[in-house]
Design a protein around this motif. Structure first.
Motif, mmCIF file in Angstrom:
data_model
loop_
_atom_site.group_PDB
_atom_site.id
_atom_site.type_symbol
_atom_site.label_atom_id
_atom_site.label_comp_id
_atom_site.label_asym_id
_atom_site.label_seq_id
_atom_site.Cartn_x
_atom_site.Cartn_y
_atom_site.Cartn_z
ATOM 1 N N ASP A 1 11.334 6.493 17.500
ATOM 2 C CA ASP A 1 12.179 6.940 16.392
ATOM 3 C C ASP A 1 12.588 5.790 15.476
ATOM 4 O O ASP A 1 12.970 6.002 14.330
ATOM 5 C CB ASP A 1 13.442 7.619 16.930
ATOM 6 C CG ASP A 1 14.345 6.627 17.652
ATOM 7 O OD1 ASP A 1 14.073 6.344 18.821
ATOM 8 O OD2 ASP A 1 15.302 6.132 17.030
ATOM 9 N N TRP A 2 12.543 4.551 15.975
ATOM 10 C CA TRP A 2 13.033 3.416 15.188
ATOM 11 C C TRP A 2 12.102 3.093 14.035
ATOM 12 O O TRP A 2 10.890 3.005 14.185
ATOM 13 C CB TRP A 2 13.175 2.187 16.091
ATOM 14 C CG TRP A 2 13.611 0.947 15.354
ATOM 15 C CD1 TRP A 2 14.859 0.666 14.876
ATOM 16 C CD2 TRP A 2 12.783 -0.161 14.990
ATOM 17 N NE1 TRP A 2 14.869 -0.554 14.243
ATOM 18 C CE2 TRP A 2 13.601 -1.089 14.293
ATOM 19 C CE3 TRP A 2 11.433 -0.474 15.177
ATOM 20 C CZ2 TRP A 2 13.116 -2.292 13.803
ATOM 21 C CZ3 TRP A 2 10.948 -1.674 14.679
ATOM 22 C CH2 TRP A 2 11.785 -2.574 13.998
ATOM 23 N N HIS A 3 12.696 2.914 12.839
ATOM 24 C CA HIS A 3 11.923 2.522 11.661
ATOM 25 C C HIS A 3 12.300 1.094 11.294
ATOM 26 O O HIS A 3 13.474 0.732 11.305
ATOM 27 C CB HIS A 3 12.205 3.456 10.483
ATOM 28 C CG HIS A 3 11.236 3.308 9.354
ATOM 29 N ND1 HIS A 3 11.246 2.215 8.503
ATOM 30 C CD2 HIS A 3 10.214 4.109 8.932
ATOM 31 C CE1 HIS A 3 10.283 2.335 7.612
ATOM 32 N NE2 HIS A 3 9.638 3.477 7.837
ATOM 33 N N ARG B 1 0.980 1.137 9.012
ATOM 34 C CA ARG B 1 0.727 0.580 7.675
ATOM 35 C C ARG B 1 1.689 1.163 6.651
ATOM 36 O O ARG B 1 2.232 0.441 5.806
ATOM 37 C CB ARG B 1 -0.721 0.850 7.251
ATOM 38 C CG ARG B 1 -1.726 -0.123 7.840
ATOM 39 C CD ARG B 1 -3.060 -0.033 7.115
ATOM 40 N NE ARG B 1 -3.683 1.269 7.305
ATOM 41 C CZ ARG B 1 -4.481 1.575 8.329
ATOM 42 N NH1 ARG B 1 -4.765 0.645 9.238
ATOM 43 N NH2 ARG B 1 -5.008 2.768 8.447
ATOM 44 N N SER B 2 1.914 2.478 6.725
ATOM 45 C CA SER B 2 2.818 3.106 5.757
ATOM 46 C C SER B 2 4.250 2.612 5.926
ATOM 47 O O SER B 2 5.026 2.585 4.972
ATOM 48 C CB SER B 2 2.780 4.636 5.907
ATOM 49 O OG SER B 2 3.278 5.038 7.180
ATOM 50 N N SER B 3 4.588 2.190 7.154
ATOM 51 C CA SER B 3 5.936 1.666 7.405
ATOM 52 C C SER B 3 6.085 0.238 6.913
ATOM 53 O O SER B 3 7.168 -0.163 6.471
ATOM 54 C CB SER B 3 6.244 1.717 8.908
ATOM 55 O OG SER B 3 6.266 3.032 9.388
ATOM 56 N N GLU C 1 8.179 -1.619 -2.687
ATOM 57 C CA GLU C 1 9.496 -1.302 -3.222
ATOM 58 C C GLU C 1 10.215 -0.364 -2.268
ATOM 59 O O GLU C 1 9.611 0.198 -1.357
ATOM 60 C CB GLU C 1 9.383 -0.670 -4.611
ATOM 61 C CG GLU C 1 8.571 0.607 -4.639
ATOM 62 C CD GLU C 1 8.407 1.168 -6.043
ATOM 63 O OE1 GLU C 1 8.107 2.361 -6.173
ATOM 64 O OE2 GLU C 1 8.594 0.399 -7.021
ATOM 65 N N TRP C 2 11.506 -0.214 -2.496
ATOM 66 C CA TRP C 2 12.322 0.606 -1.607
ATOM 67 C C TRP C 2 11.932 2.075 -1.727
ATOM 68 O O TRP C 2 11.884 2.628 -2.820
ATOM 69 C CB TRP C 2 13.795 0.434 -1.949
ATOM 70 C CG TRP C 2 14.714 1.026 -0.925
ATOM 71 C CD1 TRP C 2 15.410 2.188 -1.036
ATOM 72 C CD2 TRP C 2 15.032 0.498 0.359
ATOM 73 N NE1 TRP C 2 16.144 2.419 0.102
ATOM 74 C CE2 TRP C 2 15.937 1.394 0.980
ATOM 75 C CE3 TRP C 2 14.644 -0.649 1.047
ATOM 76 C CZ2 TRP C 2 16.449 1.173 2.252
ATOM 77 C CZ3 TRP C 2 15.156 -0.875 2.310
ATOM 78 C CH2 TRP C 2 16.045 0.036 2.905
ATOM 79 N N PRO C 3 11.625 2.756 -0.608
ATOM 80 C CA PRO C 3 11.169 4.156 -0.658
ATOM 81 C C PRO C 3 12.316 5.119 -0.977
ATOM 82 O O PRO C 3 13.460 4.886 -0.581
ATOM 83 C CB PRO C 3 10.623 4.396 0.744
ATOM 84 C CG PRO C 3 11.433 3.472 1.608
ATOM 85 C CD PRO C 3 11.688 2.247 0.772
ATOM 86 N N ALA C 4 11.995 6.175 -1.676
ATOM 87 C CA ALA C 4 13.020 7.176 -1.994
ATOM 88 C C ALA C 4 12.416 8.557 -2.205
ATOM 89 O O ALA C 4 13.076 9.436 -2.752
ATOM 90 C CB ALA C 4 13.799 6.753 -3.234
ATOM 91 N N ASP C 5 11.158 8.769 -1.782
ATOM 92 C CA ASP C 5 10.539 10.070 -1.992
ATOM 93 C C ASP C 5 11.138 11.103 -1.040
ATOM 94 O O ASP C 5 11.712 10.784 0.002
ATOM 95 C CB ASP C 5 9.021 9.985 -1.793
ATOM 96 C CG ASP C 5 8.642 9.528 -0.399
ATOM 97 O OD1 ASP C 5 8.416 10.382 0.466
ATOM 98 O OD2 ASP C 5 8.616 8.289 -0.187
#
Length: 397
Positions: free
Chosen positions: A299-301, A323-325, A330-334
């Motif tokens: 669960d840890w990101h 890879r996506s993590s 830039e800071w994700p916000a989707d």
């Protein structure tokens, strides 16, 4: 004989004048609590005194000299005076009832807010980005009372397992208002029916060392544990980072400023910290340091939050997920990313619970129903609150 017994009983049971005076005082306070009501009562009393004077004069007068208009002067003001005397206390009681209703509604709103959480994922993510200050932490410990009775509040002595040097905690304000089971899922742990939850809530200012658990924070904790415990084989954070980007090593030194864990300051090193965090987490059996830290589950990101249990995935067996993590420019916000946000994660030294001042311990015997409460609203006692909300009654210590 019977008469004597009654007499003795009367002597032994004196009239409770204090109680009578107390009741009379309360009645007077209630019936004169409104200014307008008191004024009407006063006017009514004056009018009745006037009527009494007129009545006395008429009684003393010759009946033959009493005219109809004399009687009207007595009757009309008399009725008016009695109405005013009655209307005054009635108005005071009415206004008192309205005030009580307003207080009741306000109290009801306080009770509702007591179990309300309006911290949205967007706010949690923004708090992560800036590493905003935490006011209180919460530690949730789910356990089977039959198999792990030592995790009940009565027997719980430390924040985490005794062998740990650092243990995971979460931001209390991000979890208050959720049921124990919901809060557990927001920390990335699946709730199983029949489990109980022990919760420890405590002020953040009681903790001297607080590490936000993003990838940078994990590198700092591993470094600290290995340097002080001389564990072998070591993960050697410094050595690995020196081979990749030496500047990232100096980026770990600051442990004082809140801003040092913000994306603005560590973002340029993030992908290196992130890749090393997966190397450590996916090979914990190789590194003894992992036994001294809170368990790093799927669960840890690496950005520093626990992914909601329903959104978890095995990042150790999924290269694309890794890879996506890690490859974030830039800071994700989707929107899809926001759905995975549970709550911010932190590590603190594994302290004796008894040493933490201002702590609140809660036993969730029915976590699917019982909620994590806010602090009690001003003027409301714990007994009053939990009596009014029996569904959410908890053992607060």
């Amino acid at each position: 004989m019977a008469t004597e017994a009654v007499k003795n009983a009367a002597e032994q049971a004196p009239i409770a004048w204090d109680n009578i005076f107390s009741v009379l005082k309360k009645i007077i306070e209630l019936t004169t609590s409104d200014n307008l009501g008191s004024f009407l009562s006063a006017v009514g009393i004056v009018v009745l005194f006037f009527c009494g004077g007129v009545a006395y004069k008429l009684i003393k007068s010759n009946p033959a000299s009493v005219m109809l208009w004399h009687k009207l002067i007595l009757f009309v003001p008399g009725v008016l005076g009695m109405l005013l005397v009655v209307a005054g206390p009635a108005l005071s009681l009415y206004q008192q009832a309205r005030k009580s209703e307003v207080i009741y509604r306000s109290r009801a709103e306080q009770f509702e807010n007591f179990f309300k959480n309006d911290v949205q994922p967007e706010i949690i993510l923004e708090n992560l980005k800036k590493n905003t200050r935490v006011s209180r932490f919460i530690r949730l410990i789910a356990y089977d009372p039959a198999e792990r009775p030592e995790l009940s509040l009565e027997r719980l002595s430390y924040i985490g397992p005794l062998n740990q040097r650092y243990s995971f905690v979460a931001d209390y304000d991000e979890l208050r208002g959720y049921t124990g089971a919901e809060a557990l899922r927001k920390t990335g742990i699946r709730y199983v029916d029949g489990l109980k939850i022990s919760a420890v809530i405590f002020p953040a200012d009681q903790i001297k060392e607080i590490i936000p658990m993003n990838a940078r924070g994990l590198m700092q904790v591993i470094n600290s544990v290995e340097q002080t415990s001389q564990l072998k084989p070591s993960f050697d954070v410094t050595g690995k980072l020196s081979n990749i980007w030496p500047a990232a090593v100096s980026g770990l030194k600051d442990k004082e400023r809140l801003e040092s864990w913000s994306w603005t300051e560590y973002g340029r090193f993030y992908k290196y910290y992130c890749s090393l965090s997966y190397e450590f987490r996916c090979n914990t059996e190789k590194y003894p340091a992992s036994t001294l830290l809170g368990t790093l589950t799927h669960d840890w990101h690496p950005l520093g939050f626990a992914r909601h249990a329903s959104r978890g995935g095995n990042t150790c067996s999924d290269d694309n997920l890794q890879r996506s993590s890690c490859e974030l420019s830039e800071w994700p916000a989707d929107e899809e990313f926001l759905k995975s946000v549970g709550t911010r994660a932190f590590m603190i030294p594994n302290l004796p619970i008894s040493s933490i001042k201002g702590r609140i311990l809660i036993d969730f015997s029915n976590p699917t129903v019982q909620k994590i409460p806010s602090l009690l609203p001003d003027g409301i006692s714990p007994n009053e609150f939990f009596t009014a909300n029996p569904v959410s009654s908890l053992q607060v210590r």
